[in-house]
Design a protein around this motif. Structure first.
Motif, PDB file in Angstrom:
ATOM      1  N   SER A   2     -40.462 -42.278 101.150  1.00 31.75           N
ATOM      2  CA  SER A   2     -40.147 -43.648 100.751  1.00 31.75           C
ATOM      3  C   SER A   2     -41.397 -44.518 100.864  1.00 31.75           C
ATOM      4  O   SER A   2     -42.003 -44.608 101.935  1.00 31.75           O
ATOM      5  CB  SER A   2     -39.039 -44.183 101.661  1.00 31.75           C
ATOM      6  OG  SER A   2     -38.879 -45.558 101.476  1.00 31.75           O
ATOM      7  N   ASN A   4     -42.790 -48.390 100.166  1.00 29.90           N
ATOM      8  CA  ASN A   4     -42.530 -49.796  99.854  1.00 29.90           C
ATOM      9  C   ASN A   4     -43.825 -50.576 100.041  1.00 29.90           C
ATOM     10  O   ASN A   4     -44.415 -50.529 101.124  1.00 29.90           O
ATOM     11  CB  ASN A   4     -41.445 -50.373 100.770  1.00 29.90           C
ATOM     12  CG  ASN A   4     -40.109 -49.714 100.552  1.00 29.90           C
ATOM     13  OD1 ASN A   4     -39.710 -49.497  99.419  1.00 29.90           O
ATOM     14  ND2 ASN A   4     -39.430 -49.375 101.628  1.00 29.90           N
ATOM     15  N   LYS A   6     -45.937 -53.621 100.923  1.00 30.12           N
ATOM     16  CA  LYS A   6     -45.760 -54.856 101.687  1.00 30.12           C
ATOM     17  C   LYS A   6     -46.694 -55.948 101.187  1.00 30.12           C
ATOM     18  O   LYS A   6     -46.304 -57.105 101.098  1.00 30.12           O
ATOM     19  CB  LYS A   6     -46.006 -54.601 103.176  1.00 30.12           C
ATOM     20  CG  LYS A   6     -44.946 -53.751 103.824  1.00 30.12           C
ATOM     21  CD  LYS A   6     -45.230 -53.606 105.279  1.00 30.12           C
ATOM     22  CE  LYS A   6     -44.032 -54.132 106.041  1.00 30.12           C
ATOM     23  NZ  LYS A   6     -44.236 -54.075 107.470  1.00 30.12           N
ATOM     24  N   ALA A  35     -48.730 -50.577 102.761  1.00 35.58           N
ATOM     25  CA  ALA A  35     -47.453 -50.019 102.336  1.00 35.58           C
ATOM     26  C   ALA A  35     -46.697 -49.447 103.528  1.00 35.58           C
ATOM     27  O   ALA A  35     -47.299 -48.918 104.468  1.00 35.58           O
ATOM     28  CB  ALA A  35     -47.682 -48.919 101.298  1.00 35.58           C
ATOM     29  N   ASP A  36     -45.389 -49.573 103.459  1.00 36.26           N
ATOM     30  CA  ASP A  36     -44.499 -48.972 104.451  1.00 36.26           C
ATOM     31  C   ASP A  36     -44.125 -47.594 103.914  1.00 36.26           C
ATOM     32  O   ASP A  36     -43.438 -47.481 102.905  1.00 36.26           O
ATOM     33  CB  ASP A  36     -43.264 -49.860 104.626  1.00 36.26           C
ATOM     34  CG  ASP A  36     -42.264 -49.295 105.600  1.00 36.26           C
ATOM     35  OD1 ASP A  36     -42.556 -48.255 106.221  1.00 36.26           O
ATOM     36  OD2 ASP A  36     -41.183 -49.889 105.743  1.00 36.26           O
ATOM     37  N   GLU A  57     -46.661 -52.352  89.915  1.00 33.70           N
ATOM     38  CA  GLU A  57     -46.187 -51.808  91.193  1.00 33.70           C
ATOM     39  C   GLU A  57     -45.986 -50.295  91.106  1.00 33.70           C
ATOM     40  O   GLU A  57     -46.327 -49.568  92.040  1.00 33.70           O
ATOM     41  CB  GLU A  57     -44.877 -52.498  91.584  1.00 33.70           C
ATOM     42  CG  GLU A  57     -44.376 -52.097  92.951  1.00 33.70           C
ATOM     43  CD  GLU A  57     -43.164 -52.893  93.390  1.00 33.70           C
ATOM     44  OE1 GLU A  57     -42.525 -52.477  94.366  1.00 33.70           O
ATOM     45  OE2 GLU A  57     -42.858 -53.918  92.760  1.00 33.70           O
ATOM     46  N   ILE A  61     -47.877 -47.397  93.399  1.00 36.24           N
ATOM     47  CA  ILE A  61     -47.155 -46.369  94.143  1.00 36.24           C
ATOM     48  C   ILE A  61     -47.643 -44.973  93.742  1.00 36.24           C
ATOM     49  O   ILE A  61     -47.828 -44.100  94.600  1.00 36.24           O
ATOM     50  CB  ILE A  61     -45.636 -46.518  93.931  1.00 36.24           C
ATOM     51  CG1 ILE A  61     -45.150 -47.784  94.647  1.00 36.24           C
ATOM     52  CG2 ILE A  61     -44.876 -45.294  94.432  1.00 36.24           C
ATOM     53  CD1 ILE A  61     -43.725 -48.169  94.384  1.00 36.24           C
TER      54      ILE A  61
END
Length: 69
Positions: A2, A4, A6, A35-36, A57, A61
């Motif tokens: 995962s 995400n 930030k 990023a998380d 985005e 990623i």
């Protein structure tokens, strides 16, 4: 995994030493992304050859995935 985002900070630097830096594509120097990833914060630095100025985005990623693997 995962991922995400930030924060994403665009960095600029004037190619001519001593001249003022402006926030324009020609002065784009890179991007710093926090990023998380699976609950842990990680910082990534990208140069223009790794991530272009107008990256979305999804592209950020994908670039993070490439750096991890």
């Amino acid at each position: 995994m995962s991922i995400n985002i930030k924060s994403s900070v665009i960095q600029f630097r004037n190619p001519q030493i001593g001249q003022p830096t402006r926030a324009v594509v020609e002065h784009y120097y890179g991007r710093r992304v926090i990023a998380d990833i699976d609950g842990s914060d990680q910082t990534f630095k990208f140069v223009p050859s790794e991530l272009h100025f107008e990256a979305t985005e999804e592209e950020i990623i994908m670039a993070i995935n490439l750096k991890i693997n």
